[in-house]
Design a protein around this motif. Structure first.
Motif, PDB file in Angstrom:
ATOM      1  N   THR A   1       0.807  -1.212   0.000  1.00 33.11           N
ATOM      2  CA  THR A   1       0.000   0.000   0.000  1.00 33.11           C
ATOM      3  C   THR A   1       0.845   1.269   0.000  1.00 33.11           C
ATOM      4  N   ASP A   2       2.123   1.156   0.314  1.00 37.76           N
ATOM      5  CA  ASP A   2       3.013   2.303   0.384  1.00 37.76           C
ATOM      6  C   ASP A   2       3.724   2.494  -0.963  1.00 37.76           C
ATOM      7  N   ALA A   3       3.644   3.707  -1.533  1.00 35.92           N
ATOM      8  CA  ALA A   3       4.214   3.969  -2.856  1.00 35.92           C
ATOM      9  C   ALA A   3       5.718   3.752  -2.882  1.00 35.92           C
ATOM     10  N   GLU A   4       6.413   4.181  -1.848  1.00 37.50           N
ATOM     11  CA  GLU A   4       7.870   4.022  -1.817  1.00 37.50           C
ATOM     12  C   GLU A   4       8.252   2.551  -1.805  1.00 37.50           C
ATOM     13  N   GLN A   5       7.521   1.754  -1.032  1.00 33.99           N
ATOM     14  CA  GLN A   5       7.779   0.320  -0.989  1.00 33.99           C
ATOM     15  C   GLN A   5       7.487  -0.323  -2.348  1.00 33.99           C
ATOM     16  N   ALA A   6       6.400   0.114  -2.996  1.00 33.47           N
ATOM     17  CA  ALA A   6       6.033  -0.443  -4.301  1.00 33.47           C
ATOM     18  C   ALA A   6       7.100  -0.155  -5.349  1.00 33.47           C
ATOM     19  N   ILE A   7       7.586   1.093  -5.391  1.00 32.13           N
ATOM     20  CA  ILE A   7       8.610   1.457  -6.368  1.00 32.13           C
ATOM     21  C   ILE A   7       9.912   0.714  -6.088  1.00 32.13           C
ATOM     22  N   ALA A   8      10.276   0.596  -4.817  1.00 34.86           N
ATOM     23  CA  ALA A   8      11.499  -0.125  -4.457  1.00 34.86           C
ATOM     24  C   ALA A   8      11.418  -1.580  -4.900  1.00 34.86           C
ATOM     25  N   MET A   9      10.249  -2.197  -4.704  1.00 36.57           N
ATOM     26  CA  MET A   9      10.071  -3.592  -5.090  1.00 36.57           C
ATOM     27  C   MET A   9      10.179  -3.755  -6.609  1.00 36.57           C
ATOM     28  N   LEU A  10       9.553  -2.844  -7.357  1.00 33.95           N
ATOM     29  CA  LEU A  10       9.650  -2.909  -8.813  1.00 33.95           C
ATOM     30  C   LEU A  10      11.084  -2.699  -9.281  1.00 33.95           C
ATOM     31  N   ASN A  11      11.805  -1.809  -8.627  1.00 30.80           N
ATOM     32  CA  ASN A  11      13.200  -1.578  -9.016  1.00 30.80           C
ATOM     33  C   ASN A  11      14.075  -2.804  -8.799  1.00 30.80           C
ATOM     34  N   PHE A  12      13.800  -3.577  -7.755  1.00 31.87           N
ATOM     35  CA  PHE A  12      14.532  -4.824  -7.545  1.00 31.87           C
ATOM     36  C   PHE A  12      14.270  -5.800  -8.693  1.00 31.87           C
ATOM     37  N   VAL A  13      13.002  -5.899  -9.107  1.00 35.10           N
ATOM     38  CA  VAL A  13      12.649  -6.791 -10.213  1.00 35.10           C
ATOM     39  C   VAL A  13      13.335  -6.335 -11.499  1.00 35.10           C
ATOM     40  N   ILE A  14      13.275  -5.031 -11.774  1.00 37.65           N
ATOM     41  CA  ILE A  14      13.893  -4.493 -12.983  1.00 37.65           C
ATOM     42  C   ILE A  14      15.401  -4.714 -12.968  1.00 37.65           C
ATOM     43  N   ALA A  15      16.029  -4.543 -11.808  1.00 35.67           N
ATOM     44  CA  ALA A  15      17.471  -4.770 -11.695  1.00 35.67           C
ATOM     45  C   ALA A  15      17.824  -6.220 -11.996  1.00 35.67           C
ATOM     46  N   ASP A  16      16.984  -7.154 -11.544  1.00 30.54           N
ATOM     47  CA  ASP A  16      17.212  -8.576 -11.855  1.00 30.54           C
ATOM     48  C   ASP A  16      17.175  -8.807 -13.362  1.00 30.54           C
ATOM     49  N   PHE A  17      16.167  -8.240 -14.008  1.00 32.53           N
ATOM     50  CA  PHE A  17      16.078  -8.344 -15.469  1.00 32.53           C
ATOM     51  C   PHE A  17      17.331  -7.746 -16.124  1.00 32.53           C
ATOM     52  N   GLU A  18      17.709  -6.551 -15.695  1.00 36.14           N
ATOM     53  CA  GLU A  18      18.844  -5.865 -16.311  1.00 36.14           C
ATOM     54  C   GLU A  18      20.132  -6.666 -16.159  1.00 36.14           C
ATOM     55  N   ASN A  19      20.348  -7.245 -14.989  1.00 35.38           N
ATOM     56  CA  ASN A  19      21.560  -8.045 -14.772  1.00 35.38           C
ATOM     57  C   ASN A  19      21.584  -9.256 -15.692  1.00 35.38           C
ATOM     58  N   TYR A  20      20.419  -9.891 -15.829  1.00 37.07           N
ATOM     59  CA  TYR A  20      20.371 -11.076 -16.696  1.00 37.07           C
ATOM     60  C   TYR A  20      20.665 -10.690 -18.146  1.00 37.07           C
ATOM     61  N   PHE A  21      19.995  -9.642 -18.634  1.00 38.19           N
ATOM     62  CA  PHE A  21      20.138  -9.295 -20.045  1.00 38.19           C
ATOM     63  C   PHE A  21      21.467  -8.609 -20.348  1.00 38.19           C
ATOM     64  N   ARG A  22      22.124  -8.060 -19.350  1.00 38.70           N
ATOM     65  CA  ARG A  22      23.469  -7.535 -19.546  1.00 38.70           C
ATOM     66  C   ARG A  22      24.428  -8.672 -19.921  1.00 38.70           C
ATOM     67  N   THR A  23      24.292  -9.789 -19.227  1.00 39.52           N
ATOM     68  CA  THR A  23      25.119 -10.960 -19.532  1.00 39.52           C
ATOM     69  C   THR A  23      24.780 -11.522 -20.904  1.00 39.52           C
ATOM     70  N   LEU A  24      23.467 -11.579 -21.223  1.00 42.11           N
ATOM     71  CA  LEU A  24      23.042 -12.101 -22.525  1.00 42.11           C
ATOM     72  C   LEU A  24      23.563 -11.212 -23.656  1.00 42.11           C
ATOM     73  N   THR A  25      23.545  -9.914 -23.453  1.00 44.90           N
ATOM     74  CA  THR A  25      24.051  -8.987 -24.468  1.00 44.90           C
ATOM     75  C   THR A  25      25.530  -9.227 -24.752  1.00 44.90           C
ATOM     76  N   ALA A  26      26.328  -9.364 -23.697  1.00 47.91           N
ATOM     77  CA  ALA A  26      27.765  -9.614 -23.886  1.00 47.91           C
ATOM     78  C   ALA A  26      27.992 -10.901 -24.655  1.00 47.91           C
ATOM     79  N   ASP A  27      27.191 -11.921 -24.350  1.00 46.90           N
ATOM     80  CA  ASP A  27      27.329 -13.205 -25.044  1.00 46.90           C
ATOM     81  C   ASP A  27      27.007 -13.067 -26.527  1.00 46.90           C
ATOM     82  N   ARG A  28      25.933 -12.333 -26.857  1.00 47.44           N
ATOM     83  CA  ARG A  28      25.524 -12.230 -28.267  1.00 47.44           C
ATOM     84  C   ARG A  28      26.425 -11.280 -29.052  1.00 47.44           C
ATOM     85  N   ARG A  29      27.059 -10.350 -28.378  1.00 45.27           N
ATOM     86  CA  ARG A  29      28.016  -9.513 -29.097  1.00 45.27           C
ATOM     87  C   ARG A  29      29.304 -10.280 -29.390  1.00 45.27           C
ATOM     88  N   ALA A  30      29.628 -11.189 -28.498  1.00 45.91           N
ATOM     89  CA  ALA A  30      30.823 -12.014 -28.714  1.00 45.91           C
ATOM     90  C   ALA A  30      30.566 -13.132 -29.717  1.00 45.91           C
TER      91      ALA A  30
END
Length: 428
Positions: free
Chosen positions: A203-232
């Motif tokens: 119910t708290d906006a700050e908590q909601a945004i923080a939670m979404l940012n954790f999810v987005i960071a997980d996605f970004e970390n995964y696709f950062r590795t995938l990008t390096a692999d496909r460029r190589a």
């Protein structure tokens, strides 16, 4: 001219995740709005006022006019006042977009980025991967039959088959699919305590945004590795296209790169999962309908199109007026925020005869679940193909199917659909 204001109970319902989970009462309120205030302002204590657009014609008119109705000026998904302020403070250029994908882009960026992968999703090119999709469909059918007569179709089948298809096309290996499914559900189901990262009501906006940012960071970390692999080592997949694409003479910036992966990886399966489960629910409710479509020669197109309308997985998008515009007899002022409510548009009595009846025989199904205009869903043809192939492979293998419990929908204002569909079946 005074802006028409929606009754409080209607305004409250369209911003309430639980209302979308309950579904029936929401449709009653949207039907009232279409009849009495089809373009009116919703006022709620925690949100900035916005126009609720309920009629099919008005949603279409706004969708085909991106020059005057922008995606990128304010959040493209309903966000409360505190959440938008927190996001603006924490994002580049203070634009408030936690993710910058095709959905958040306007011209000229939108078409530059869309064209990078658009050809992959055209019917002509999808025929190249049809055999791979059928292979995944047959595996999904065998998985269903392994449950020996009873399963949760939404969780056990519908959630995994489109995921496997889009991950195959994107280039994500099977062992990473559980992570992609979990992150997608946490992103789109962030308001559902059964699906979000915290497993509790937020119910708290700050908590909601923080939670979404954790999810987005997980996605970004995964696709950062995938990008390096496909460029190589480039391969024949969409990840290679995205990783090595050039926009304005250079590589895609990191933020847009992550957003591109995320929109393909998440929207590419979650919405198709929802429509697939929606089709199965109606077949399980109606033995005659099931018997008709289980015949191998039965054309599945009407069933699929109606299931997409009936489910409407993407339930809304927001737009911002760039200038004063006359729509539906109302004056929209520059800077006004609008909710294109696809759930309502897909039950519009002016467009659909008996809109609250599931009817695969609609002569011209003008469902708008994929959006319309410049931002129409990139993967709409893939979604239809996936659903068709699964129904072709699955239905003839079943002798009967029925509900084995109460279905349940996701509690989400943005992306919805069934999170539980208990069925009982007999193999043919």
């Amino acid at each position: 001219m005074t802006k028409p204001i929606l009754p409080g109970e209607v305004a409250a319902a369209v911003v309430d995740p639980a209302a979308y989970g309950e579904w029936t009462g929401l449709h009653e309120k949207l039907a009232w709005a279409r009849a009495n205030a089809p373009l009116a302002v919703a006022e709620n204590p925690d949100h900035d006022p916005f126009w609720l657009v309920t009629r099919h014609a008005d949603v279409m008119a706004i969708s085909r006019d991106p020059q005057r109705f922008a995606n990128g000026l304010r959040p493209t998904v309903l966000t409360n006042r505190d959440g938008e302020a927190i996001a603006r403070a924490a994002t580049p250029n203070h634009d408030g977009h936690l993710i910058r994908s095709l959905v958040q882009m306007d011209a000229p960026d939108h078409m530059k980025y869309r064209l990078l992968t658009q050809s992959w999703f055209m019917p002509k090119n999808l025929k190249i991967v049809e055999d791979r999709i059928r292979h995944h469909a047959r595996a999904a059918v065998e998985h269903l039959l392994s449950f020996d007569g009873e399963c949760d179709f939404a969780r056990d089948v519908a959630a995994h088959y489109p995921l496997r298809v889009i991950m195959d096309i994107l280039g994500v290996p099977p062992e990473d699919e559980p992570r992609m499914l979990m992150l997608t559900q946490q992103l789109f189901g962030s308001t559902d305590p059964e699906l979000n990262r915290s497993r509790e009501a937020i119910t708290d906006a700050e908590q909601a945004i923080a939670m979404l940012n954790f999810v987005i960071a997980d996605f970004e970390n995964y696709f950062r590795t995938l990008t390096a692999d496909r460029r190589a080592g480039p391969r024949e997949d969409i990840a290679t296209v995205i990783a090595n694409a050039s926009v304005d003479g250079g590589q895609i910036p990191d933020r847009e790169l992550a957003g591109y992966y995320m929109i393909v990886a998440t929207a590419g399966h979650d919405t198709t999962s929802a429509s697939t489960a929606g089709a199965m629910m109606e077949l399980a409710k109606d033995p005659a309908l099931f018997e008709r479509f289980r015949a191998a020669e039965a054309d599945k197109a009407g069933l699929i199109e109606e299931a997409i309308r009936w489910t409407t997985p993407v339930q809304h998008f927001m737009r911002s007026a760039k200038e004063d515009v006359e729509i539906g007899g109302q004056t929209i002022r520059e800077g006004d925020w609008l909710m294109l409510n696809y759930v309502s548009a897909n039950r519009d009595e002016d467009i659909f005869d008996a809109p609250n009846r599931f009817d695969p025989d609609r002569p011209k199904n003008q469902q708008i679940a994929f959006g319309f205009g410049a931002h129409v869903c990139l993967g709409q043809h893939l979604a239809r193909m996936e659903m068709r192939i699964l129904m072709e492979e699955l239905l003839p293998r079943l002798k009967s199917v029925e509900l084995a419990g109460e279905p349940a929908r996701v509690e989400s204002v943005f992306v919805g659909g069934l999170k539980r569909l208990p069925i009982r079946f007999e193999a043919a």
